[in-house]
Design an enzyme around this catalytic site. Structure first.
Site, PDB file in Angstrom:
ATOM      1  N   HIS A  47      28.158  38.803  26.347  1.00 62.94           N
ATOM      2  CA  HIS A  47      27.788  39.383  27.639  1.00 62.94           C
ATOM      3  C   HIS A  47      28.268  38.472  28.761  1.00 62.94           C
ATOM      4  CE1 HIS A  47      24.377  41.880  25.876  1.00 62.94           C
ATOM      5  NE2 HIS A  47      24.432  40.930  24.980  1.00 62.94           N
ATOM      6  N   GLU A 129      25.271  35.120  26.396  1.00 64.99           N
ATOM      7  CA  GLU A 129      25.621  35.412  27.788  1.00 64.99           C
ATOM      8  C   GLU A 129      26.545  34.322  28.317  1.00 64.99           C
ATOM      9  OE1 GLU A 129      24.625  37.939  29.738  1.00 64.99           O
ATOM     10  OE2 GLU A 129      22.804  38.748  28.786  1.00 64.99           O
ATOM     11  N   HIS A 165      29.286  43.591  25.099  1.00 68.50           N
ATOM     12  CA  HIS A 165      28.246  44.572  25.422  1.00 68.50           C
ATOM     13  C   HIS A 165      28.896  45.928  25.706  1.00 68.50           C
ATOM     14  CE1 HIS A 165      24.096  45.041  27.622  1.00 68.50           C
ATOM     15  NE2 HIS A 165      24.176  45.749  26.530  1.00 68.50           N
ATOM     16  N   ASP A 175      30.156  44.720  30.578  1.00 70.35           N
ATOM     17  CA  ASP A 175      30.359  43.280  30.429  1.00 70.35           C
ATOM     18  C   ASP A 175      30.771  42.946  28.991  1.00 70.35           C
ATOM     19  OD1 ASP A 175      27.548  44.046  29.827  1.00 70.35           O
ATOM     20  OD2 ASP A 175      27.246  41.916  29.458  1.00 70.35           O
TER      21      ASP A 175
HETATM   22 ZN    ZN Z   1      25.323  42.553  28.748  1.00 71.65          ZN
END
Ligand code: ZN
Length: 212
Positions: A47, A129, A165, A175
């Site tokens: 992400h 992330e 994602h 993303d």
């Molecule tokens: Zn995401």
């Protein structure tokens, strides 16, 4: 799978302990729960995030993932007010690595999703992330940290797929975006090409023998 020999030879923290990676800064999130029984953690989901979007260097993401973000601090935060989310890992622009949820537990990063023929990707994936903005480029140090983390995860979990994602929730999420360099990540990992998302990947390919 290539082992991280230099680290194994150096006295230091165990590489993994109860799903926590020894080389990450640990900040436990309450936004987590148990994985379904017998779930095989075979997917890594990449992400991007920054709060406010496009602003780097603050502690807002850590605050979001620990339910301590001040919703009044920025107009954008009002649009996500009350969201209870998390990811297992967060890689900052400089490569610094944070962990919020044990990989043995379910973090809340994927939302409604489907990949390799299975729904609810939170059940059996690990979410990473990257500090960034979808559609923007990421830093070389982030790719290095990501590749090293992915290799470490694959030593501990039966990883067979890695996807964005955007690939597990197409049309709903974008993303990490078009400027995330999947080729660079692929060159950095000794994994078969089928592990990585293709142009219109649905994760349907069977890939075996990744683990060690
Ligand atoms: Zn995401």
């Amino acid at each position: 799978m290539k082992r991280m020999v230099t680290r194994a030879e150096t006295p230091g923290p165990a590489l993994w302990q109860d799903g926590w990676y020894g080389y990450a800064r640990c900040l436990p999130s309450p936004n987590r729960n148990e994985r379904p029984p017998a779930s095989q953690v075979d997917l890594i989901v990449v992400h991007s995030i920054s709060l406010p979007p496009g602003e780097y260097g603050g502690d807002e993401v850590q605050r979001l993932f620990t339910n301590t973000l001040d919703w009044d601090a920025h107009p954008y935060f009002r649009t996500i007010e009350g969201m209870k989310v998390s990811a297992h890992f967060y890689i900052r622009r400089g490569g610094e690595l944070w962990q919020f949820v044990s990989c043995d537990e379910r973090a809340w990063h994927a939302g409604r999703s489907q990949y390799r023929g299975r729904p609810e990707c939170n059940d059996d994936s690990i979410g990473i992330e990257l500090e960034g903005l979808e559609g923007e480029a990421f830093e070389e140090t982030q790719y290095e940290a990501l590749a090293s983390l992915c290799a470490a995860i694959a030593q501990q979990y039966p990883v067979q797929h890695i996807a964005g994602h955007e690939h597990i929730a197409p049309g709903r999420k974008n993303d990490p975006g078009a400027r995330f360099d999947w080729d660079l990540l692929q060159r950095s990992l000794p994994w078969p090409a089928g592990c990585f998302p293709g142009p219109q990947s649905t994760g349907g390919e069977a890939v075996i023998g990744l683990r060690k």
